[in-house]
Design a protein around this motif. Structure first.
Motif, PDB file in Angstrom:
ATOM      1  N   ILE A   1       0.852  -1.181   0.000  1.00  9.99           N
ATOM      2  CA  ILE A   1       0.000   0.000   0.000  1.00  9.99           C
ATOM      3  C   ILE A   1       0.892   1.236   0.000  1.00  9.99           C
ATOM      4  O   ILE A   1       2.044   1.177   0.427  1.00  9.99           O
ATOM      5  CB  ILE A   1      -0.944   0.051   1.226  1.00  9.99           C
ATOM      6  CG1 ILE A   1      -0.134   0.041   2.529  1.00  9.99           C
ATOM      7  CG2 ILE A   1      -1.943  -1.077   1.187  1.00  9.99           C
ATOM      8  CD1 ILE A   1      -0.972   0.269   3.766  1.00  9.99           C
ATOM      9  N   ARG A   2       0.370   2.344  -0.477  1.00  2.00           N
ATOM     10  CA  ARG A   2       1.088   3.608  -0.436  1.00  2.00           C
ATOM     11  C   ARG A   2       0.682   4.357   0.830  1.00  2.00           C
ATOM     12  O   ARG A   2      -0.491   4.461   1.149  1.00  2.00           O
ATOM     13  CB  ARG A   2       0.757   4.472  -1.657  1.00  2.00           C
ATOM     14  CG  ARG A   2       1.256   3.893  -2.966  1.00  2.00           C
ATOM     15  CD  ARG A   2       0.952   4.856  -4.099  1.00  2.00           C
ATOM     16  NE  ARG A   2       1.297   4.287  -5.380  1.00  2.00           N
ATOM     17  CZ  ARG A   2       2.504   4.352  -5.921  1.00  2.00           C
ATOM     18  NH1 ARG A   2       3.471   4.973  -5.284  1.00  2.00           N
ATOM     19  NH2 ARG A   2       2.749   3.814  -7.092  1.00  2.00           N
ATOM     20  N   VAL A   3       1.667   4.854   1.555  1.00  2.00           N
ATOM     21  CA  VAL A   3       1.410   5.589   2.788  1.00  2.00           C
ATOM     22  C   VAL A   3       2.096   6.939   2.696  1.00  2.00           C
ATOM     23  O   VAL A   3       3.281   7.022   2.349  1.00  2.00           O
ATOM     24  CB  VAL A   3       1.931   4.823   4.027  1.00  2.00           C
ATOM     25  CG1 VAL A   3       1.660   5.622   5.298  1.00  2.00           C
ATOM     26  CG2 VAL A   3       1.282   3.445   4.125  1.00  2.00           C
ATOM     27  N   ASP A   4       1.360   7.992   3.000  1.00  2.00           N
ATOM     28  CA  ASP A   4       1.927   9.332   3.002  1.00  2.00           C
ATOM     29  C   ASP A   4       3.059   9.399   4.021  1.00  2.00           C
ATOM     30  O   ASP A   4       2.913   8.952   5.157  1.00  2.00           O
ATOM     31  CB  ASP A   4       0.835  10.347   3.358  1.00  2.00           C
ATOM     32  CG  ASP A   4       1.271  11.779   3.071  1.00  2.00           C
ATOM     33  OD1 ASP A   4       2.362  12.162   3.542  1.00  2.00           O
ATOM     34  OD2 ASP A   4       0.525  12.504   2.390  1.00  2.00           O
ATOM     35  N   ILE A   5       4.193   9.997   3.622  1.00  2.00           N
ATOM     36  CA  ILE A   5       5.360  10.054   4.504  1.00  2.00           C
ATOM     37  C   ILE A   5       5.045  10.832   5.774  1.00  2.00           C
ATOM     38  O   ILE A   5       5.611  10.569   6.839  1.00  2.00           O
ATOM     39  CB  ILE A   5       6.569  10.683   3.757  1.00  2.00           C
ATOM     40  CG1 ILE A   5       7.844  10.581   4.604  1.00  2.00           C
ATOM     41  CG2 ILE A   5       6.270  12.108   3.389  1.00  2.00           C
ATOM     42  CD1 ILE A   5       8.306   9.187   4.847  1.00  2.00           C
ATOM     43  N   GLU A   6       4.107  11.780   5.697  1.00  2.00           N
ATOM     44  CA  GLU A   6       3.752  12.542   6.893  1.00  2.00           C
ATOM     45  C   GLU A   6       3.128  11.643   7.957  1.00  2.00           C
ATOM     46  O   GLU A   6       3.312  11.869   9.153  1.00  2.00           O
ATOM     47  CB  GLU A   6       2.795  13.679   6.523  1.00  2.00           C
ATOM     48  CG  GLU A   6       3.461  14.789   5.703  1.00  2.00           C
ATOM     49  CD  GLU A   6       2.518  15.936   5.424  1.00  2.00           C
ATOM     50  OE1 GLU A   6       1.358  15.872   5.893  1.00  2.00           O
ATOM     51  OE2 GLU A   6       2.937  16.889   4.743  1.00  2.00           O
ATOM     52  N   ARG A   7       2.387  10.634   7.533  1.00  2.00           N
ATOM     53  CA  ARG A   7       1.807   9.705   8.507  1.00  2.00           C
ATOM     54  C   ARG A   7       2.901   8.903   9.200  1.00  2.00           C
ATOM     55  O   ARG A   7       2.821   8.636  10.402  1.00  2.00           O
ATOM     56  CB  ARG A   7       0.820   8.761   7.811  1.00  2.00           C
ATOM     57  CG  ARG A   7      -0.409   9.463   7.259  1.00  2.00           C
ATOM     58  CD  ARG A   7      -1.432   8.448   6.762  1.00  2.00           C
ATOM     59  NE  ARG A   7      -2.615   9.116   6.229  1.00  2.00           N
ATOM     60  CZ  ARG A   7      -3.679   8.473   5.779  1.00  2.00           C
ATOM     61  NH1 ARG A   7      -3.700   7.149   5.789  1.00  2.00           N
ATOM     62  NH2 ARG A   7      -4.714   9.137   5.313  1.00  2.00           N
ATOM     63  N   LEU A   8       3.914   8.531   8.443  1.00  3.44           N
ATOM     64  CA  LEU A   8       5.030   7.812   9.062  1.00  3.44           C
ATOM     65  C   LEU A   8       5.787   8.715  10.030  1.00  3.44           C
ATOM     66  O   LEU A   8       6.268   8.253  11.066  1.00  3.44           O
ATOM     67  CB  LEU A   8       5.979   7.284   7.980  1.00  3.44           C
ATOM     68  CG  LEU A   8       5.432   6.173   7.082  1.00  3.44           C
ATOM     69  CD1 LEU A   8       6.514   5.711   6.110  1.00  3.44           C
ATOM     70  CD2 LEU A   8       4.945   4.987   7.896  1.00  3.44           C
ATOM     71  N   ASP A   9       5.883   9.999   9.687  1.00  2.00           N
ATOM     72  CA  ASP A   9       6.536  10.942  10.601  1.00  2.00           C
ATOM     73  C   ASP A   9       5.765  11.050  11.904  1.00  2.00           C
ATOM     74  O   ASP A   9       6.351  11.095  12.989  1.00  2.00           O
ATOM     75  CB  ASP A   9       6.653  12.327   9.944  1.00  2.00           C
ATOM     76  CG  ASP A   9       7.678  12.348   8.822  1.00  2.00           C
ATOM     77  OD1 ASP A   9       8.562  11.465   8.817  1.00  2.00           O
ATOM     78  OD2 ASP A   9       7.587  13.222   7.950  1.00  2.00           O
ATOM     79  N   VAL A  10       4.431  11.120  11.802  1.00  2.00           N
ATOM     80  CA  VAL A  10       3.599  11.189  13.010  1.00  2.00           C
ATOM     81  C   VAL A  10       3.778   9.920  13.831  1.00  2.00           C
ATOM     82  O   VAL A  10       3.926   9.962  15.067  1.00  2.00           O
ATOM     83  CB  VAL A  10       2.112  11.386  12.633  1.00  2.00           C
ATOM     84  CG1 VAL A  10       1.222  11.229  13.870  1.00  2.00           C
ATOM     85  CG2 VAL A  10       1.900  12.753  12.003  1.00  2.00           C
ATOM     86  N   LEU A  11       3.781   8.754  13.157  1.00  2.00           N
ATOM     87  CA  LEU A  11       3.973   7.486  13.851  1.00  2.00           C
ATOM     88  C   LEU A  11       5.323   7.455  14.560  1.00  2.00           C
ATOM     89  O   LEU A  11       5.426   7.020  15.713  1.00  2.00           O
ATOM     90  CB  LEU A  11       3.868   6.329  12.852  1.00  2.00           C
ATOM     91  CG  LEU A  11       4.106   4.913  13.403  1.00  2.00           C
ATOM     92  CD1 LEU A  11       3.058   4.571  14.460  1.00  2.00           C
ATOM     93  CD2 LEU A  11       4.069   3.887  12.278  1.00  2.00           C
ATOM     94  N   MET A  12       6.355   7.946  13.880  1.00  2.00           N
ATOM     95  CA  MET A  12       7.682   7.968  14.482  1.00  2.00           C
ATOM     96  C   MET A  12       7.720   8.889  15.700  1.00  2.00           C
ATOM     97  O   MET A  12       8.304   8.548  16.741  1.00  2.00           O
ATOM     98  CB  MET A  12       8.711   8.417  13.444  1.00  2.00           C
ATOM     99  CG  MET A  12      10.128   8.536  13.987  1.00  2.00           C
ATOM    100  SD  MET A  12      10.759   6.975  14.634  1.00  2.00           S
ATOM    101  CE  MET A  12      11.014   6.075  13.114  1.00  2.00           C
ATOM    102  N   ASN A  13       7.087  10.049  15.615  1.00  2.00           N
ATOM    103  CA  ASN A  13       7.063  10.974  16.745  1.00  2.00           C
ATOM    104  C   ASN A  13       6.332  10.374  17.943  1.00  2.00           C
ATOM    105  O   ASN A  13       6.770  10.514  19.087  1.00  2.00           O
ATOM    106  CB  ASN A  13       6.404  12.297  16.333  1.00  2.00           C
ATOM    107  CG  ASN A  13       7.266  13.109  15.399  1.00  2.00           C
ATOM    108  OD1 ASN A  13       8.487  12.976  15.409  1.00  2.00           O
ATOM    109  ND2 ASN A  13       6.649  13.932  14.574  1.00  2.00           N
TER     110      ASN A  13
END
Length: 690
Positions: free
Chosen positions: A312-324
């Motif tokens: 699936i394609r995931v917006d990089i901003e969502r991964l940034d939020v997950l990382m934070n």
């Protein structure tokens, strides 16, 4: 789903198709007779055209359609690929990329494509190359028992294999009513119905023409299924505004007869395109989206279902939020571990230990989600090197290894431009002209190797050429002329130090600045960017044999392993990746050389740096101690020792930016929050080694 989401999907998929087109065009250029590659290129262009038309980007769709016309002649062996055709197609790809970039920046994807389109149309007409379309081909096809559809060898084999495996192969012709107002919608309903229970291999007209309603009232197709033909016919007839359905089931004999007729037709091809009869020619073969995802194409699965996509394609901003969010969880975990140790409660300790194990697994997954193969950066370089070689009239092989090596997405996004600089320099200034290579006893084809590999907690990316290498005298003379160093300083420099002059701002050894590059142009920017990512770049060169630029990068920029240290009442963190070893030196071992303090280390002496002086720590001074604890750090091949107060221990820390409210602090790359809530500054070892 709103249009912004559709647009985002279009941009992502368009970039994927453009990259695939570039890669496969390069493969085809090396093997022009491989029709399998042509099929893959045609399908990518076909899909891109359909997406662009759906989104309303007319120029993009129009240019891709012109490319399709050329590729269709090639895959049907009516046109042979030649250099000028490759050049025209590559120019077309450049124009498509420019239009997509315009869309990314909020534009409408418009461009003046008239010149390129005219070149593509001239190729189709046979101007500048033999036109190999003949009226006899068209008339032969029109007499086929299944008129309108011309199958290629690949499609024949798919149908034949399907029959051998027990599937039914049906030729279906659908006639819509004269008063049908929405032809494209009704055709789409037919396709959707059929694809639930099998595979559509070929249509006439082609899919996008049907989707846009560019046909009379009839269309035909080949269909692979396990359903009863009568049931298929009844289901189609139940669709509104369908007037009639003609259906025929093919067997091995009828398929073989069609293949023989097709082969005989191909032999009748000559150079009379302009004399073709006025009746409509059979449409060029085109597969539906369902049947063009893989090559070679396999027969339909026996249960009539499709394997779902596993990505699936995931917006990089969502991964940034997950990382934070996970970063905050990691800080709390460290705090809980400290509280559990203080409380001496076994149940609490066991629970915290279990949470630590689970969160460690979660940490690995979260970090891997952000890891991206460097192939996403490397895949742009074969085309770039190909174009540069033609511009410079050189022959160059680009050899890529380790493209599957993974890096943090943040690093991937930033490393592309520095690598472009380095590769352009290797191609332009590193690799010699053909005449110079032959005179030096080398092969006329130069080699540029681009490789990536893991080493510890770092990823190394190396660009190595077999060119002329770096000539020390040329570097020194240019550096003195530009005032970078004095003659006295230059005389005392080692070869390695002289090579590092290439990274001085504005430095270049090129006699003139070319449109491509000169060795050194932009390399100061390269070094600054790589250093800002927590990495460094080293040069190795042998005159006459070549040059190697070695770029060292951290795996991730968010969570790192660090050594926590005490400096008086202050705590600091030093990344483990920069630490060689720890130790203790006695006061009597410290020597002063040319005004700098040095300590012995492995049969040599290295600089000793006082962190208490650098950071002006009032409650600690190592000079008052008989013994000083040190940390030996590395930057490339250079070493230094940091004098500290005390070791706290190793820990995984979350890197936090200091923010805009504090000024830039030399030697500090960020901060972290410790388990007790205290903030510890993260030391940047690279700042202490010049």
């Amino acid at each position: 789903m709103d249009m912004n989401q559709y647009l985002s999907m279009f941009i992502d998929e368009s970039n994927d198709h453009l990259q695939s087109l570039n890669e496969n065009m390069l493969q085809l250029e090396n093997n022009p007779g491989d029709l399998g590659i042509v099929q893959v290129i045609f399908r990518s262009a076909h899909t891109l055209k359909g997406m662009a038309a759906t989104m309303g980007f007319e120029d993009l769709a129009s240019l891709t359609h012109q490319m399709e016309n050329v590729l269709d002649l090639v895959r049907n062996e009516k046109l042979k690929m030649q250099d000028y055709i490759f050049d025209t197609l590559f120019k077309s790809l450049d124009a498509l990329e420019s239009m997509v970039q315009d869309i990314v920046q909020g534009g409408e994807g418009k461009a003046d494509i008239s010149s390129i389109a005219a070149s593509l149309q001239a190729i189709v007409r046979g101007e500048g190359a033999p036109a190999e379309t003949d009226a006899s081909v068209q008339s032969a096809n029109s007499s086929s028992p299944y008129p309108g559809i011309e199958l290629d060898e690949f499609q024949f084999s798919v149908l034949d294999q399907s029959i051998a495996e027990g599937h039914k192969v049906l030729y279906i012709q659908v006639q819509l009513r004269e008063d049908c107002q929405l032809k494209a919608v009704r055709a789409y309903m037919v396709f959707e119905l059929l694809e639930r229970s099998g595979e559509i291999v070929k249509t006439h007209p082609d899919v996008e023409e049907i989707e846009q309603g560019e046909f009379d009232r009839a269309f035909s197709l080949y269909f692979i299924t396990q359903k009863n033909p009568a049931d298929v016919e009844n289901q189609i007839m139940n669709i509104s505004e369908v007037d009639s359905v003609t259906m025929a089931e093919l067997d091995h004999e009828s398929l073989q007869q069609m293949a023989e007729e097709s082969a005989a037709t191909a032999e009748a091809v000559d150079h009379k395109t302009e004399n073709a009869p006025s009746e409509p020619a059979p449409a060029a073969p085109a597969s539906t989206a369902k049947s063009t995802e893989s090559a070679p194409l396999k027969a339909a699965p026996k249960n009539g279902t499709h394997t779902p996509s596993r990505t699936i394609r995931v917006d990089i901003e969502r991964l940034d939020v997950l990382m934070n969010l996970f970063s905050e969880l990691l800080i709390d975990r460290v705090r809980l571990e400290q509280l559990a140790n203080e409380a001496k409660n076994q149940d609490l300790t066991d629970t915290v230990e279990h949470m630590s194990r689970v969160s460690s697994d979660l940490q690995n997954i979260v970090l891997k989600l952000r890891m991206v193969p460097v192939d996403t950066v490397f895949n742009r370089f074969p085309r770039m090197v190909r174009d540069l070689a033609k511009t410079l009239d050189k022959k160059i092989d680009l050899i890529i290894t380790g493209a599957e090596t993974e890096l943090d997405r943040t690093v991937i996004d930033e490393i592309g431009d520095p690598l472009v600089h380095l590769i352009r320099n290797s191609v332009d200034h590193g690799i010699e002209p053909i005449a110079d290579r032959l005179a030096a006893g080398k092969s006329e084809t130069g080699t540029v190797q681009l490789r990536a590999f893991h080493s510890g907690n770092h990823v190394f990316i190396e660009i190595e050429d077999d060119g002329r290498g770096i000539i020390r005298d040329n570097v020194i003379k240019s550096a003195i002329k530009k005032g970078v160093v004095t003659e006295e300083q230059a005389a005392a420099m080692s070869d390695e130090e002289a090579n590092q002059l290439l990274f001085a701002p504005g430095f270049s050894t090129a006699d003139k600045i070319s449109d491509v590059s000169g060795r050194g142009v932009g390399l100061d920017v390269v070094k600054s960017k790589i250093n800002s990512l927590g990495g460094n770049v080293t040069i190795y060169s042998t005159p006459g044999k070549g040059t190697n630029f070695s770029v060292q990068l951290p795996l991730t920029l968010s969570i790192i392993a660090a050594m926590l240290i005490q400096m008086g009442s202050e705590k600091f963190a030093i990344p483990l990746t920069s630490i060689v070893e720890t130790g203790i030196v006695k006061k009597g071992q410290i020597r002063v050389v040319h005004g700098s303090r040095m300590v012995p280390f492995r049969e040599s002496h290295i600089p000793l740096i006082s962190l208490s002086r650098v950071f002006d720590i009032p409650d600690f001074d190592e000079e008052a101690e008989d013994e000083t604890e040190i940390i030996v750090i590395r930057k490339g091949e250079r070493l230094a020792a940091l004098a500290i107060d005390n070791f706290i221990g190793q820990s995984e820390i979350v890197i936090k930016n200091i923010g805009k409210y504090l000024p830039s602090i030399q030697g500090i790359s960020g901060a972290t929050i410790l388990g007790d809530g205290q903030v510890a500054l993260i030391i940047d070892p690279n700042a202490f080694i010049k």
